[in-house]
Design a protein around this motif. Structure first.
Motif, PDB file in Angstrom:
ATOM      1  N   ALA A 193       8.714  -6.533  -5.528  1.00 57.55           N
ATOM      2  CA  ALA A 193       8.898  -5.493  -6.541  1.00 57.55           C
ATOM      3  C   ALA A 193       7.546  -4.920  -6.972  1.00 57.55           C
ATOM      4  CB  ALA A 193       9.631  -6.063  -7.742  1.00 57.55           C
ATOM      5  N   PHE A 194       7.535  -3.614  -7.266  1.00 59.97           N
ATOM      6  CA  PHE A 194       6.318  -2.938  -7.681  1.00 59.97           C
ATOM      7  C   PHE A 194       6.603  -2.016  -8.869  1.00 59.97           C
ATOM      8  CE2 PHE A 194       5.597  -3.523  -3.098  1.00 59.97           C
ATOM      9  CZ  PHE A 194       4.381  -4.182  -3.128  1.00 59.97           C
ATOM     10  N   ILE A 195       5.543  -1.745  -9.631  1.00 64.08           N
ATOM     11  CA  ILE A 195       5.559  -0.697 -10.653  1.00 64.08           C
ATOM     12  C   ILE A 195       4.459   0.287 -10.283  1.00 64.08           C
ATOM     13  CG2 ILE A 195       5.128  -0.119 -13.078  1.00 64.08           C
ATOM     14  CD1 ILE A 195       6.239  -2.896 -13.802  1.00 64.08           C
ATOM     15  N   VAL A 196       4.827   1.551 -10.075  1.00 61.41           N
ATOM     16  CA  VAL A 196       3.861   2.603  -9.762  1.00 61.41           C
ATOM     17  C   VAL A 196       3.350   3.152 -11.089  1.00 61.41           C
ATOM     18  CG1 VAL A 196       3.528   4.853  -8.672  1.00 61.41           C
ATOM     19  CG2 VAL A 196       5.096   3.185  -7.635  1.00 61.41           C
ATOM     20  N   LYS A 197       2.012   3.238 -11.217  1.00 60.74           N
ATOM     21  CA  LYS A 197       1.457   3.640 -12.513  1.00 60.74           C
ATOM     22  C   LYS A 197       0.246   4.545 -12.337  1.00 60.74           C
ATOM     23  CE  LYS A 197       0.126   1.753 -16.925  1.00 60.74           C
ATOM     24  NZ  LYS A 197       0.045   0.603 -17.790  1.00 60.74           N
ATOM     25  N   SER A 198       0.103   5.468 -13.304  1.00 65.72           N
ATOM     26  CA  SER A 198      -1.107   6.277 -13.453  1.00 65.72           C
ATOM     27  C   SER A 198      -1.321   6.472 -14.950  1.00 65.72           C
ATOM     28  CB  SER A 198      -0.970   7.624 -12.738  1.00 65.72           C
ATOM     29  OG  SER A 198      -0.377   8.583 -13.561  1.00 65.72           O
TER      30      SER A 198
ATOM     31  N   ASN B  33      -5.065   9.137 -10.214  1.00 62.44           N
ATOM     32  CA  ASN B  33      -5.240   7.851  -9.556  1.00 62.44           C
ATOM     33  C   ASN B  33      -3.973   7.052  -9.803  1.00 62.44           C
ATOM     34  OD1 ASN B  33      -7.939   8.190  -8.607  1.00 62.44           O
ATOM     35  ND2 ASN B  33      -8.587   8.063 -10.730  1.00 62.44           N
ATOM     36  N   VAL B  34      -3.360   6.613  -8.737  1.00 61.24           N
ATOM     37  CA  VAL B  34      -2.082   5.911  -8.810  1.00 61.24           C
ATOM     38  C   VAL B  34      -2.276   4.518  -8.228  1.00 61.24           C
ATOM     39  CG1 VAL B  34       0.348   6.004  -8.154  1.00 61.24           C
ATOM     40  CG2 VAL B  34      -0.919   8.117  -8.472  1.00 61.24           C
ATOM     41  N   TYR B  35      -1.688   3.512  -8.884  1.00 63.20           N
ATOM     42  CA  TYR B  35      -1.835   2.147  -8.384  1.00 63.20           C
ATOM     43  C   TYR B  35      -0.554   1.363  -8.627  1.00 63.20           C
ATOM     44  CZ  TYR B  35      -2.826   1.106 -13.307  1.00 63.20           C
ATOM     45  OH  TYR B  35      -2.742   0.986 -14.669  1.00 63.20           O
TER      46      TYR B  35
ATOM     47  N   TYR C 272      -4.608  -5.868  -7.178  1.00 61.47           N
ATOM     48  CA  TYR C 272      -5.579  -6.084  -6.107  1.00 61.47           C
ATOM     49  C   TYR C 272      -5.309  -5.192  -4.896  1.00 61.47           C
ATOM     50  CZ  TYR C 272      -1.660  -8.892  -4.514  1.00 61.47           C
ATOM     51  OH  TYR C 272      -0.410  -9.304  -4.180  1.00 61.47           O
ATOM     52  N   THR C 273      -4.206  -4.473  -4.890  1.00 57.97           N
ATOM     53  CA  THR C 273      -3.868  -3.584  -3.779  1.00 57.97           C
ATOM     54  C   THR C 273      -4.672  -2.292  -3.886  1.00 57.97           C
ATOM     55  OG1 THR C 273      -2.020  -2.632  -4.992  1.00 57.97           O
ATOM     56  CG2 THR C 273      -1.542  -4.510  -3.560  1.00 57.97           C
ATOM     57  N   LYS C 274      -4.722  -1.551  -2.769  1.00 54.64           N
ATOM     58  CA  LYS C 274      -5.430  -0.268  -2.770  1.00 54.64           C
ATOM     59  C   LYS C 274      -4.658   0.749  -3.614  1.00 54.64           C
ATOM     60  CE  LYS C 274      -7.872  -0.415   1.581  1.00 54.64           C
ATOM     61  NZ  LYS C 274      -8.089   0.254   2.855  1.00 54.64           N
TER      62      LYS C 274
ATOM     63  N   ALA D 164       0.836  -1.204   0.000  1.00 53.51           N
ATOM     64  CA  ALA D 164       0.000   0.000   0.000  1.00 53.51           C
ATOM     65  C   ALA D 164       0.870   1.252   0.000  1.00 53.51           C
ATOM     66  CB  ALA D 164      -0.916  -0.001   1.220  1.00 53.51           C
ATOM     67  N   PHE D 165       0.268   2.369  -0.447  1.00 53.18           N
ATOM     68  CA  PHE D 165       0.932   3.669  -0.424  1.00 53.18           C
ATOM     69  C   PHE D 165       0.736   4.309   0.953  1.00 53.18           C
ATOM     70  CE2 PHE D 165      -0.370   3.393  -4.993  1.00 53.18           C
ATOM     71  CZ  PHE D 165       0.903   3.325  -5.528  1.00 53.18           C
TER      72      PHE D 165
END
Length: 119
Positions: free
Chosen positions: A72-77, A102-104, A110-112, A49-50
């Motif tokens: 590992a994550f990729i932050v995207k909007s 909106n950033v995910y 499936y994360t917020k 989560a952020f």
């Protein structure tokens, strides 16, 4: 002969005077801004989560995401996408347009998601 002397004196005068400008008073002359000089608004990625999850900033602000998870994550909007961020890696983005983003986490949909409002 007089022309050569005149040209030589003129050239010396130009070289001497060229070092007399004060670059601090010339608009745009001081462009050596290091990454240490930039003020970041921090968002941390913890437990999928952020943190914080929502944020209100001003146009021109730079946000830095730091991945504190072992995954590992990729932050995207709709306006940007980070590279894959492993633990400890960061990604920055400067917001120039006033709107809601909106950033995910693209690698874990499936994360917020997060919201960034740029005023």
């Amino acid at each position: 002969m007089k022309n050569k002397i005149f040209v030589a004196i003129l050239l010396i005068a130009v070289l001497v005077l060229s070092g007399c400008t004060n670059k601090d008073n010339v608009p745009g002359a001081n462009t050596n801004t290091s990454a240490d000089d930039i003020k970041y608004i921090e968002i941390y990625i913890d437990d999928y989560a952020f943190h914080p999850q929502s944020l209100t900033i001003s146009r021109g602000d730079t946000v830095r995401w730091t991945n504190n998870d072992s995954v590992a994550f990729i932050v995207k909007s709709s306006s940007f996408q980070s590279p894959t961020l492993t633990k400890g890696m960061t990604f920055t983005y400067t917001f120039h347009e006033s709107r809601t983003y909106n950033v995910y986490l693209a690698t874990h949909p499936y994360t917020k998601s997060g919201i960034i409002v740029v005023e």
